[in-house]
Design an enzyme around this catalytic site. Structure first.
Site, PDB file in Angstrom:
ATOM      1  N   HIS A  19       0.813  -1.308  -0.170  1.00  0.00           N
ATOM      2  CA  HIS A  19      -0.114  -0.112   0.011  1.00  0.00           C
ATOM      3  C   HIS A  19       0.947   1.234   0.035  1.00  0.00           C
ATOM      4  O   HIS A  19       2.015   1.176   0.069  1.00  0.00           O
ATOM      5  CB  HIS A  19      -0.943  -0.117   1.202  1.00  0.00           C
ATOM      6  CG  HIS A  19      -0.440  -0.091   2.723  1.00  0.00           C
ATOM      7  ND1 HIS A  19       0.277   1.245   3.175  1.00  0.00           N
ATOM      8  CD2 HIS A  19      -0.313  -1.103   3.300  1.00  0.00           C
ATOM      9  CE1 HIS A  19       0.912   0.687   4.242  1.00  0.00           C
ATOM     10  NE2 HIS A  19       0.266  -0.306   4.641  1.00  0.00           N
ATOM     11  N   HIS A  22       3.941   1.520   2.293  1.00  0.00           N
ATOM     12  CA  HIS A  22       5.074   0.984   1.795  1.00  0.00           C
ATOM     13  C   HIS A  22       5.656   1.632   0.643  1.00  0.00           C
ATOM     14  O   HIS A  22       6.804   1.732   0.414  1.00  0.00           O
ATOM     15  CB  HIS A  22       4.688  -0.542   1.266  1.00  0.00           C
ATOM     16  CG  HIS A  22       3.885  -1.370   2.426  1.00  0.00           C
ATOM     17  ND1 HIS A  22       2.924  -2.092   1.938  1.00  0.00           N
ATOM     18  CD2 HIS A  22       4.157  -1.561   3.618  1.00  0.00           C
ATOM     19  CE1 HIS A  22       2.504  -2.842   3.150  1.00  0.00           C
ATOM     20  NE2 HIS A  22       3.268  -2.412   4.109  1.00  0.00           N
ATOM     21  N   CYS A 127       1.088  -7.623  21.870  1.00  0.00           N
ATOM     22  CA  CYS A 127       0.476  -7.291  20.747  1.00  0.00           C
ATOM     23  C   CYS A 127       0.897  -7.978  19.393  1.00  0.00           C
ATOM     24  O   CYS A 127       1.927  -8.057  19.273  1.00  0.00           O
ATOM     25  CB  CYS A 127       0.836  -5.958  20.404  1.00  0.00           C
ATOM     26  SG  CYS A 127       0.077  -5.131  18.777  1.00  0.00           S
ATOM     27  N   CYS A 130       2.155  -6.052  16.588  1.00  0.00           N
ATOM     28  CA  CYS A 130       3.708  -5.596  16.686  1.00  0.00           C
ATOM     29  C   CYS A 130       4.446  -6.966  16.825  1.00  0.00           C
ATOM     30  O   CYS A 130       5.745  -6.859  16.799  1.00  0.00           O
ATOM     31  CB  CYS A 130       4.044  -4.669  17.958  1.00  0.00           C
ATOM     32  SG  CYS A 130       3.162  -3.220  18.047  1.00  0.00           S
ATOM     33  N   CYS A 144      -2.510  -0.828  22.266  1.00  0.00           N
ATOM     34  CA  CYS A 144      -1.510  -0.537  21.383  1.00  0.00           C
ATOM     35  C   CYS A 144      -1.599   0.807  20.583  1.00  0.00           C
ATOM     36  O   CYS A 144      -2.645   0.611  19.494  1.00  0.00           O
ATOM     37  CB  CYS A 144      -0.971  -1.740  20.563  1.00  0.00           C
ATOM     38  SG  CYS A 144       0.016  -1.341  19.082  1.00  0.00           S
ATOM     39  N   HIS A 147      -1.685  -0.093  16.603  1.00  0.00           N
ATOM     40  CA  HIS A 147      -2.637  -0.991  15.850  1.00  0.00           C
ATOM     41  C   HIS A 147      -4.152  -0.644  16.566  1.00  0.00           C
ATOM     42  O   HIS A 147      -4.914  -1.299  16.135  1.00  0.00           O
ATOM     43  CB  HIS A 147      -2.287  -2.419  16.169  1.00  0.00           C
ATOM     44  CG  HIS A 147      -1.140  -2.560  15.396  1.00  0.00           C
ATOM     45  ND1 HIS A 147       0.213  -2.769  15.992  1.00  0.00           N
ATOM     46  CD2 HIS A 147      -1.075  -3.115  14.147  1.00  0.00           C
ATOM     47  CE1 HIS A 147       1.176  -2.902  15.027  1.00  0.00           C
ATOM     48  NE2 HIS A 147       0.648  -3.231  13.933  1.00  0.00           N
ATOM     49  N   LYS A 297      -3.609   7.187  10.247  1.00  0.00           N
ATOM     50  CA  LYS A 297      -2.480   6.600   9.487  1.00  0.00           C
ATOM     51  C   LYS A 297      -2.903   5.536   8.599  1.00  0.00           C
ATOM     52  O   LYS A 297      -4.126   4.747   9.028  1.00  0.00           O
ATOM     53  CB  LYS A 297      -1.624   5.709  10.624  1.00  0.00           C
ATOM     54  CG  LYS A 297      -0.634   4.872  10.076  1.00  0.00           C
ATOM     55  CD  LYS A 297       0.024   3.857  11.138  1.00  0.00           C
ATOM     56  CE  LYS A 297       0.600   2.936  10.792  1.00  0.00           C
ATOM     57  NZ  LYS A 297       1.033   1.617  11.633  1.00  0.00           N
ATOM     58  N   LYS A 300      -2.888  -1.673   6.941  1.00  0.00           N
ATOM     59  CA  LYS A 300      -3.563  -2.813   6.694  1.00  0.00           C
ATOM     60  C   LYS A 300      -4.781  -3.008   7.610  1.00  0.00           C
ATOM     61  O   LYS A 300      -5.900  -3.114   7.455  1.00  0.00           O
ATOM     62  CB  LYS A 300      -2.926  -3.892   6.469  1.00  0.00           C
ATOM     63  CG  LYS A 300      -1.975  -3.889   5.138  1.00  0.00           C
ATOM     64  CD  LYS A 300      -1.017  -4.808   5.190  1.00  0.00           C
ATOM     65  CE  LYS A 300       0.263  -4.690   6.000  1.00  0.00           C
ATOM     66  NZ  LYS A 300       1.316  -5.405   5.699  1.00  0.00           N
TER      67      LYS A 300
HETATM   68  N1  MSP Z   1       8.096  -6.453   8.602  1.00  0.00           N
HETATM   69  C1  MSP Z   1       8.259  -5.316   9.715  1.00  0.00           C
HETATM   70  C2  MSP Z   1       9.653  -4.719   9.125  1.00  0.00           C
HETATM   71  C3  MSP Z   1      10.820  -5.583   9.272  1.00  0.00           C
HETATM   72  S1  MSP Z   1      12.396  -4.844   8.772  1.00  0.00           S
HETATM   73  C4  MSP Z   1      13.517  -5.749   9.098  1.00  0.00           C
HETATM   74  C5  MSP Z   1       7.267  -4.392   9.271  1.00  0.00           C
HETATM   75  N2  MSP Z   1       6.568  -4.321   7.961  1.00  0.00           N
HETATM   76  S2  MSP Z   1       5.183  -3.511   7.500  1.00  0.00           S
HETATM   77  O1  MSP Z   1       4.847  -4.303   6.611  1.00  0.00           O
HETATM   78  O2  MSP Z   1       4.438  -3.429   8.418  1.00  0.00           O
HETATM   79  O3  MSP Z   1       5.961  -2.429   6.977  1.00  0.00           O
HETATM   80  C6  MSP Z   1       6.440  -1.460   7.863  1.00  0.00           C
HETATM   81  C7  MSP Z   1       7.036  -0.093   7.147  1.00  0.00           C
HETATM   82  O4  MSP Z   1       6.180   0.200   5.990  1.00  0.00           O
HETATM   83  C8  MSP Z   1       6.926   0.953   8.129  1.00  0.00           C
HETATM   84  O5  MSP Z   1       7.992   1.112   8.962  1.00  0.00           O
HETATM   85  C9  MSP Z   1       6.677   1.968   7.035  1.00  0.00           C
HETATM   86  O6  MSP Z   1       8.083   2.211   6.663  1.00  0.00           O
HETATM   87  C10 MSP Z   1       5.732   1.638   6.029  1.00  0.00           C
HETATM   88  N3  MSP Z   1       4.494   1.978   6.255  1.00  0.00           N
HETATM   89  C11 MSP Z   1       3.571   1.250   6.637  1.00  0.00           C
HETATM   90  N4  MSP Z   1       2.398   1.901   6.766  1.00  0.00           N
HETATM   91  C12 MSP Z   1       2.904   3.367   6.673  1.00  0.00           C
HETATM   92  C13 MSP Z   1       2.142   4.502   6.575  1.00  0.00           C
HETATM   93  N5  MSP Z   1       0.764   4.642   6.726  1.00  0.00           N
HETATM   94  N6  MSP Z   1       2.801   5.581   6.352  1.00  0.00           N
HETATM   95  C14 MSP Z   1       4.260   5.486   5.976  1.00  0.00           C
HETATM   96  N7  MSP Z   1       4.810   4.483   5.935  1.00  0.00           N
HETATM   97  C15 MSP Z   1       4.238   3.212   6.655  1.00  0.00           C
HETATM   98  O7  MSP Z   1       6.910  -3.579  10.173  1.00  0.00           O
END
Ligand code: MSP
Length: 650
Positions: A19, A22, A127, A130, A144, A147, A297, A300
């Protein structure tokens, strides 16, 4: 910038589709990586997917798939997503790959053997989002904060990594290494966490509860906690500990993450590296959150995600990349919307950049045989030249400080300066007589050379369009240093006669309604524009400067032919002559007031430098002016003397 650059994105969980959040983190890392490469740095960009753990196991079970099959499917959509957004990653690591699992296994064994891992019973609030126990300090109103869920009370026998003992040196390292964590406020946040005990890290989960993970090499009843597994990706991808890539890149590693995973990267990971006996990474760059239209924010779990890949298909990958890099100040939370993307695209790319390129091209083709002439520079050209060759230094500095938005703005200011230069020099007037042709050549040369520099400096954000822009001017690319010299566009370069429209104007209504744009009488269009300008930040009290006005190229045009546009009751298609400047096709919403047979021979006023737009399948190359009163009576504007078509209206 350093001469070696290793940039990483987080490894994204495969429990849902990619999304905007990411995409944002990945685009930022990619734009940075491309700037490094442009500057000649030996650069490596890593991204990938995080595939173990309870969250993935549960998501797979919910759709009745084995976790591996489930992860395979989602990992493939991430690979596709990054292709769509032109991400130039050198590697894509999946934590279920053998090359990663083997490194994790040997790290675990080493850390266990040296006594840094022990077994204990733990009871706390867990959580699942997390994938970890939360401390009391982290829980807000019983939930949390990331979330929005109430953590579960859990009691488990787990293995623990001795993390707490690393607290002091880590705090010292953060305090004495400026730029280790950027922006600085996140360093302060981490220092505040480190000011109290951080406890030891629960680094395993009983296989009976979480069957999806890397088994501990000394106790197969437990699997590795997903973070202890995933963080190691940053070195396993480089072939830790002996790989050539590890030796070459590791100490220059800069991680890009969102602020939600600050603690894992700023505390767990450095302490793990220390226990492994590996050097620390060079820097941690922390981005803010992109918010949805509800001000929450995007995530997902909250279900308010905006799909960047649809936007990319609609407006181009470059439009999405440029918007994210230009409009989201790094490190801060920012609301994103399709509307803002369209506004940014139209203002910077369609108007400022695209228009200049198409105007310069048109005059070269029409008056200089489509060849770039040898320039003869004068005092009047020096300001543009000085800004152009000085830009790279500014861009380097801004990019080095992670101010992507400011770097792109510096380049756009130069584009605006070039537009002013074009308007001041009036090449369309110079084209009128032979004696001023050499000056015309110089002015157009400088515009093209400015666009060459611009295209290179914008290429990290606009990898496709920068190349198309150069192609439309017959130019080749170059590195950052090649923008520090004026005159590298070779005289004699042939300007291709045909070029695709670089940045067609984007229309939000059209795309959102999924239909053709509403046919609007010109006068209404004018009214709408006035409204936008009044609310725009630059317009202040609604007044515009003479420079703003001069950007609008108004010309007398003569109607050569006119016909109704089939299946519409408002639109007429007009063929207009601009004398020496050639003919234009314009679609206008005046059919309610004028019959097609009434118009040929009449003179009208044309906005000649409006970005072309497609209306009912016809490319309209400008807009004719009309006035409209409150009752909807419409009157075309025309000069009260028979001036030659092409005459400028001011
Ligand atoms: N799998 C872990 C990260 C492991 S790294 C060794 C994780 N994954 S995640 O799919 O949840 O993605 C995390 C990252 O996606 C966040 O840290 C951020 O960089 C990005 N984002 C997810 N949602 C976001 C927003 N709404 N806005 C900006 N970035 C965010 O955590």
């Amino acid at each position: 910038m350093s001469r070696i650059a290793y940039l990483t994105t987080p490894l994204y969980y495969v429990n849902g589709q990619p999304h905007m959040g990411h995409a944002y983190t990945t685009v930022v890392a990619d734009v940075l990586a491309r700037y490094h490469r442009l500057d000649g740095d030996d650069t490596y960009l890593l991204t990938g997917t995080d595939e173990h753990g309870e969250k993935i196991f549960t998501a797979a079970a919910a759709v009745g798939l084995e976790p591996q099959a489930y992860a395979d499917g989602i990992a493939a959509t991430f690979v596709e997503a990054w292709k769509e957004l032109r991400i130039s990653n050198d590697d894509f690591l999946r934590t279920t790959e053998a090359r990663h699992i083997s490194v994790v296994t040997s790290v675990l064994q080493q850390v266990y053997d040296q006594g840094d891992i022990y077994f204990d019973e733990y009871e706390g609030l867990y959580c699942v989002g997390c994938e970890r126990f939360l401390t009391d300090r982290e829980i807000v109103n019983g939930k949390c904060p990331d979330h929005g869920t109430v953590p579960e009370k859990r009691k488990e026998g787990n293995y623990f990594f001795r993390m707490d003992k690393h607290r002091q040196w880590l705090a010292e390292h953060i305090r004495t290494t400026p730029g280790f964590i950027r922006p600085a406020r996140y360093a302060n946040e981490v220092l505040s966490i480190l000011s109290e005990s951080i406890g030891d890290l629960s680094m395993s989960r009983p296989r009976s509860r979480v069957p999806w993970g890397i088994g501990l090499p000394w106790d197969d009843d437990h699997v590795t906690y997903v973070w202890f597994d995933a963080l190691i990706n940053y070195v396993s991808a480089l072939g830790y500990p002996d790989g050539e890539l590890f030796g070459r890149y590791w100490t220059q590693a800069r991680h890009f993450i969102g602020k939600d995973i600050l603690k894992t990267h700023a505390i767990f990971w450095p302490t793990m590296l220390r226990a492994m006996g590996a050097p620390l990474y060079a820097g941690l760059n922390v981005g803010g959150f992109l918010m949805g239209s509800d001000g929450q924010k995007m995530s997902k779990s909250l279900g308010n995600v905006v799909n960047p890949f649809e936007l990319s298909k609609r407006y181009s990958a470059d439009a999405v990349r440029y918007y994210l890099a230009k409009d989201v100040p790094y490190g801060q939370d920012s609301a994103v919307s399709e509307k803002a993307l369209v506004e940014r695209y139209n203002a910077d790319l369609a108007n400022d950049l695209g228009n200049l390129a198409s105007r310069a091209r048109a005059l070269l083709l029409r008056h200089l045989d489509g060849r770039l002439p040898e320039p003869v520079q004068t005092d009047a050209d020096q300001a543009v030249i000085a800004t152009g060759i000085g830009l790279a230094a500014h861009v380097r500095e801004q990019v080095g400080a992670l101010r992507l938005s400011a770097a792109l703005e510096e380049v756009m200011q130069f584009v605006r300066q070039l537009n002013r230069y074009f308007n001041d020099e009036q090449p369309w007037v110079l084209a009128k007589n032979e004696a001023s042709k050499p000056r015309l050549g110089t002015v157009l040369y400088n515009c093209v050379e400015g666009l060459r520099i611009t295209s290179i400096l914008l290429e990290p954000a606009l990898p496709d369009k920068a190349v198309q822009l150069r192609d439309s001017l017959g130019l080749k690319g170059g590195d950052l240093a090649s923008t520090e010299t004026w005159g590298l566009a070779p005289a004699g370069t042939v300007i291709p006669a045909e070029a695709a429209l670089l940045f067609p104007r984007a229309e939000l209504e059209e795309t959102q309604a999924g239909s053709q744009p509403a046919a609007q009488p010109v006068a209404k269009t004018e009214k709408k524009r006035e409204k936008t300008e009044k609310s725009g930040p630059a317009a202040g009290d609604g007044q515009i400067s003479i420079d703003d006005f001069n950007r609008v190229e108004l010309r007398v045009a003569q109607v050569v032919a006119c016909e109704a546009v089939p299946r519409t009751d408002k639109l007429l298609k007009l063929t207009l002559s601009l004398g020496d400047l050639g003919e234009r096709t314009v679609v206008s919403g005046i059919a309610g007031s004028y019959a097609p047979q009434d118009l040929p021979g009449r003179r009208v006023v044309l906005v000649a430098n409006l970005q072309p737009a497609k209306l009912r399948g016809i490319v309209s190359q400008g807009m004719i002016l009309a006035a409209e009163d409150d009752d909807g009576n419409l009157a075309l504007v025309h000069p009260d003397k028979e001036l030659a078509p092409g005459a400028r209206v001011r």
